[in-house]
Design a protein around this motif. Structure first.
Motif, mmCIF file in Angstrom:
data_model
loop_
_atom_site.group_PDB
_atom_site.id
_atom_site.type_symbol
_atom_site.label_atom_id
_atom_site.label_comp_id
_atom_site.label_asym_id
_atom_site.label_seq_id
_atom_site.Cartn_x
_atom_site.Cartn_y
_atom_site.Cartn_z
ATOM 1 N N ALA A 387 0.830 -1.207 0.000
ATOM 2 C CA ALA A 387 0.000 0.000 0.000
ATOM 3 C C ALA A 387 0.864 1.256 0.000
ATOM 4 N N TYR A 388 2.150 1.106 0.387
ATOM 5 C CA TYR A 388 3.060 2.253 0.434
ATOM 6 C C TYR A 388 3.886 2.395 -0.840
ATOM 7 N N ALA A 389 3.609 1.576 -1.853
ATOM 8 C CA ALA A 389 4.375 1.647 -3.110
ATOM 9 C C ALA A 389 4.321 3.043 -3.711
ATOM 10 N N GLY A 390 5.525 3.540 -4.227
ATOM 11 C CA GLY A 390 6.784 2.861 -4.337
ATOM 12 C C GLY A 390 7.525 2.637 -3.023
ATOM 13 N N ASN A 391 7.977 1.389 -2.882
ATOM 14 C CA ASN A 391 8.759 0.972 -1.729
ATOM 15 C C ASN A 391 10.229 0.858 -2.107
ATOM 16 N N VAL A 392 11.060 1.447 -1.280
ATOM 17 C CA VAL A 392 12.500 1.500 -1.559
ATOM 18 C C VAL A 392 13.267 1.162 -0.290
ATOM 19 N N ILE A 393 14.368 0.426 -0.447
ATOM 20 C CA ILE A 393 15.302 0.179 0.653
ATOM 21 C C ILE A 393 16.668 0.701 0.228
ATOM 22 N N THR A 394 17.290 1.495 1.077
ATOM 23 C CA THR A 394 18.632 2.018 0.787
ATOM 24 C C THR A 394 19.613 1.505 1.839
ATOM 25 N N ASP A 413 17.804 1.649 5.456
ATOM 26 C CA ASP A 413 16.571 2.423 5.682
ATOM 27 C C ASP A 413 15.493 2.038 4.677
ATOM 28 N N TRP A 414 14.262 1.991 5.136
ATOM 29 C CA TRP A 414 13.104 1.666 4.312
ATOM 30 C C TRP A 414 12.281 2.928 4.065
ATOM 31 N N TRP A 415 11.757 3.043 2.850
ATOM 32 C CA TRP A 415 11.006 4.230 2.462
ATOM 33 C C TRP A 415 9.723 3.835 1.731
ATOM 34 N N GLY A 416 8.645 4.595 1.957
ATOM 35 C CA GLY A 416 7.378 4.340 1.269
ATOM 36 C C GLY A 416 6.842 5.616 0.642
ATOM 37 N N TYR A 417 5.798 5.474 -0.186
ATOM 38 C CA TYR A 417 5.220 6.606 -0.911
ATOM 39 C C TYR A 417 6.282 7.342 -1.738
#
Length: 474
Positions: A387-394, A413-417
């Motif tokens: 539901a938070y896509a785009g989902n990114v991990i750095t 770190d994880w990132w959403g929206y």
């Protein structure tokens, strides 16, 4: 039918190995290599292939077509057998092989206990590219359906549907969704884990819905399956904390190879991992070893860890450890068969990341030194929270007191929206400067959900929001 001549023993052996790979993915008809051997069909099929007039398709393309047709279009294969091979009583069929001139089918007939092997040539002539296969197969299904009086409907694949949509504006799967930004703070939406393992394996569009379960209908064990089983088996003995496994795309842009493992925060790159040695590799890397965890220091220690890891991997043939890996990494969820939102948005974000990272390379730093900004960007499998896509991990190195690119520890770190605007901030503010971005930070490797929320509150990034109401999404 023209009599077969015997192929040479060397070509038979090579073909047998190739067929074993293809047959392992067959759905329908119950055709197994062992059965073929027992019934004397394998040599017949080898002889059949020896007389093909077409050129082989690229292996990955051929396997993709065969798996797709045997999984999703089995009724159409029966139509091919009935119309093009004249087997009116056919009840089931599977593709055994495909080339530029046609395909070999295994057909089940009620009058025989042995599958019938038939060769069907493409009416339109030779394929000029694997991309042409779909058009030809659809046309053949239409022709067979009309001749037999059967209505034929070819459903578009998810990839074909998404290819027509704009990832930036689409309101169902794209960044124009109503749910985008509906939570003011995403902190606390990542389940705690301590070590992240990525295995580079195939293309994102080839991944099954559940990579740990393998290919649908296939009896062959995949590399992700083997690693998942090994991690589960040795979970109690892993001394680097809870390990999380994801598949990452084998990227041509990054010069990747199948069977490569990336480990964080250990900053290790292991090559030559196979289904056969997967368990031994997991034991050598994670069971009874020291290091890792959220406070693992990387400044100056990487060389020692590489040497130690090489020692533990000694004796596992073909496996090696790279001496050096980039200090920054980006993984974007693009798991189409798991969720169309990530399947549409993910590839778009990867292109944005690569464009901005290319611009970042060569910029002058504060001391007029040229900053060589190395940061591979890869697609990855389901991470949770679609539901938070785009989902990114750095993953990046960070000094303990914030900021900086040298020494310190590796932080995941994880990132959403994530949108193109957020991509720009992630590159320029987070990867370069180590800043925490407001509203889109989901959490961090090594932190429990409550700890993630406390970090956001401490940083003042979710002051006044309903942070306490967030829960981890699956």
């Amino acid at each position: 039918m023209k009599p077969f001549s015997s192929p040479s023993s060397s070509s038979s052996l090579s073909s047998s190995r190739s067929l074993a790979l293809v047959l392992s993915s067959i759905v329908g008809g119950g055709i197994l290599v062992t059965v073929l051997h027992r019934q004397g069909l394998l040599m017949r099929l080898l002889k059949w292939q020896h007389h093909r007039k077409g050129q082989p398709l690229p292996r990955e393309a051929a396997e993709r077509i065969i798996t797709h047709m045997n999984t999703d279009h089995r009724p159409h294969l029966v139509l091919y057998a009935k119309h093009f091979a004249g087997l009116a009583s056919a009840t089931a069929a599977s593709i055994l092989s495909i080339d530029t001139a046609g395909m070999d089918l295994s057909v089940i007939l009620p009058s025989s206990s042995t599958p019938r092997l038939v060769r069907i040539s493409f009416p339109q002539g030779l394929l000029t590219s694997p991309i042409d296969a779909r058009t030809v197969l659809v046309s053949m299904a239409d022709e067979a359906g009309r001749a037999l009086g059967v209505a034929v409907k070819i459903e578009e694949s998810d990839a074909e549907i998404l290819a027509k949509l704009d990832p930036l504006t689409d309101t169902k799967f794209g960044l124009g969704r109503m749910e985008m930004g509906s939570k003011e703070c995403l902190a606390g939406t990542v389940k705690k884990y301590d070590t992240h393992v990525f295995v580079l394996w195939k293309k994102a569009t080839d991944w099954p819905k559940n990579v740990e379960d393998g290919e649908k209908g296939s009896i062959a064990i995949t590399l992700p399956q083997a690693l998942h089983a090994a991690l589960k088996k040795h979970a109690e003995g892993i001394t680097t904390g809870k390990a999380k496994l994801n598949v990452a795309e084998c990227s041509e842009e990054e010069g990747d190879e199948d069977g490569t493992l990336l480990l964080f925060p250990q900053e290790l790159c292991i090559t030559g991992v196979t289904v056969e040695n997967a368990e031994a590799v997991v034991e050598a890397l994670l069971v009874g070893t020291e290091g890792g965890g959220e406070d693992a220091e990387v400044g100056g220690g990487l060389g020692e860890r590489v040497a130690e890891t090489r020692g533990r991997l000694a004796g596992i043939e073909g496996v090696d450890v790279m001496d050096r890996i980039p200090r920054n990494h980006v993984f974007v969820c693009c798991h189409l068969k798991r969720d169309k939102r990530c399947g549409l948005v993910g590839p778009f974000l990867i292109r944005e990341f690569r464009k901005l990272i290319t611009l970042q390379r060569g910029k002058e730093g504060e001391n007029n030194d040229v900053f060589e900004f190395e940061c591979p960007v890869r697609a990855c499998s389901h991470v949770g929270g679609h539901a938070y896509a785009g989902n990114v991990i750095t993953f990046s190195r960070r000094e303990k007191e914030g900021g900086g690119r040298k020494g310190g520890r590796v932080v995941g770190d994880w990132w959403g929206y994530v949108t193109p605007v957020v991509v720009k901030d992630l590159v320029e503010r987070h990867l370069v400067k180590g800043e925490l971005l407001e509203g889109v930070w989901r959490g961090q490797m090594g932190l429990a959900e409550e700890e993630q929320k406390q970090v956001a509150l401490k940083e003042g990034k979710c002051d006044g929001c309903a942070c306490g109401e967030n829960s981890t999404a699956s």
